[in-house]
Design an enzyme around this catalytic site. Structure first.
Site: not given
Length: 274
Positions: A46, A51, A76, A109
């Site tokens: 994931d 990120y 996402k 997200h």
């Protein structure tokens, strides 16, 4: 690593119930951490545009030598990219950074109800899904009223809703809504950033079972039916978090842990984030 059970999503796609999370793993550490997880036996990864480590996740997938068909990869859509053109560009970049032609799961997200347009974003994700560029689409951090609004203005029901869940935030109402609409629940921050690992109830149950508090907490989530993806950058902890399928918690254990709920978030409230 024991065989990880699969969860069948509402479109027939299967997802491993245990995965490896990459939230807040610095890009410099992501390739090795992800490679370690794959070596241990994880097959579900994931990540997210937010990120900043999709490229490193992709490097690890390539360097692992594992057949693509044996992996499940989630990413996402970043905040601020709900407009259709921006979402298309972002998705293209995600595939390029991961080095993949097709994603297994792509999520919005955050709903960002104050400043975003998650309905437009969702309709764009439906484009990717119809084109076969992603096997399943879903949402993250959506409350029931967000999902209702989305479903009133779309064709595809989300396959997944990824929300913060741990013993201090059991989210029973959202999980019940998800189940009612055949939406799988994924639990992020399943250890509440480590705070639940010091809870006397969890420590006692762990001692009784000859397990670690982390293993007991993750097992609780799995037995509830949630999909979880703990993260770590150390091999020992990555291995520890995978050893969850050779023991079970009793009904009494489960009830005691669930009773710890205090509706306490470690992250943002989805109605306040954007």
């Amino acid at each position: 690593m024991h065989a990880v059970p699969n969860v069948t999503l509402n479109n027939g796609v299967t997802i491993p119930q245990l995965g490896f999370g990459t939230f807040k793993i610095p890009p410099a550490d992501t390739r090795q951490a992800t490679l370690t997880a794959l070596e241990v036996g994880y097959r579900h990864i994931d990540t997210a545009e937010m990120y900043g480590n999709e490229k490193e996740v992709g490097d690890a997938i390539r360097d692992s030598g594992i057949d693509r068909d044996d992996l499940f990869v989630t990413s996402k859509l970043n905040n601020g990219l709900h407009e259709a053109a921006a979402a298309r560009t972002a998705f293209d970049q995600t595939l390029e950074d991961l080095g993949l032609e097709q994603l297994d799961l792509f999520l919005i997200h955050w709903p960002r109800p104050r400043t975003g347009n998650f309905v437009e974003a969702w309709q764009t994700l439906e484009e990717f899904y119809r084109a076969g560029r992603v096997r399943a689409i879903g949402v993250s951090n959506f409350k029931p009223h967000h999902v209702r609004r989305l479903m009133e203005n779309s064709v595809v029901t989300p396959a997944v809703n990824q929300i913060e869940i741990h013993p201090y935030l059991t989210q029973d109402d959202v999980r019940a809504f998800n189940a009612e609409h055949d939406i799988a629940t994924e639990a992020w921050s399943p250890l509440a950033k480590g705070t639940v690992l010091r809870d006397p109830v969890i420590v006692r149950i762990a001692d009784d079972r000859g397990r670690t508090p982390a293993q007991v907490t993750l097992r609780w989530a799995l037995q509830r039916g949630d999909i979880v993806f703990p993260k770590s950058v150390t091999r020992e902890r990555v291995q520890e978090n995978s050893l969850l399928f050779d023991f079970e918690l009793s009904e009494a254990d489960m009830a005691e842990i669930s009773a710890l709920n205090r509706d306490e978030r470690t992250g943002s409230d989805p109605d306040e984030n954007g």
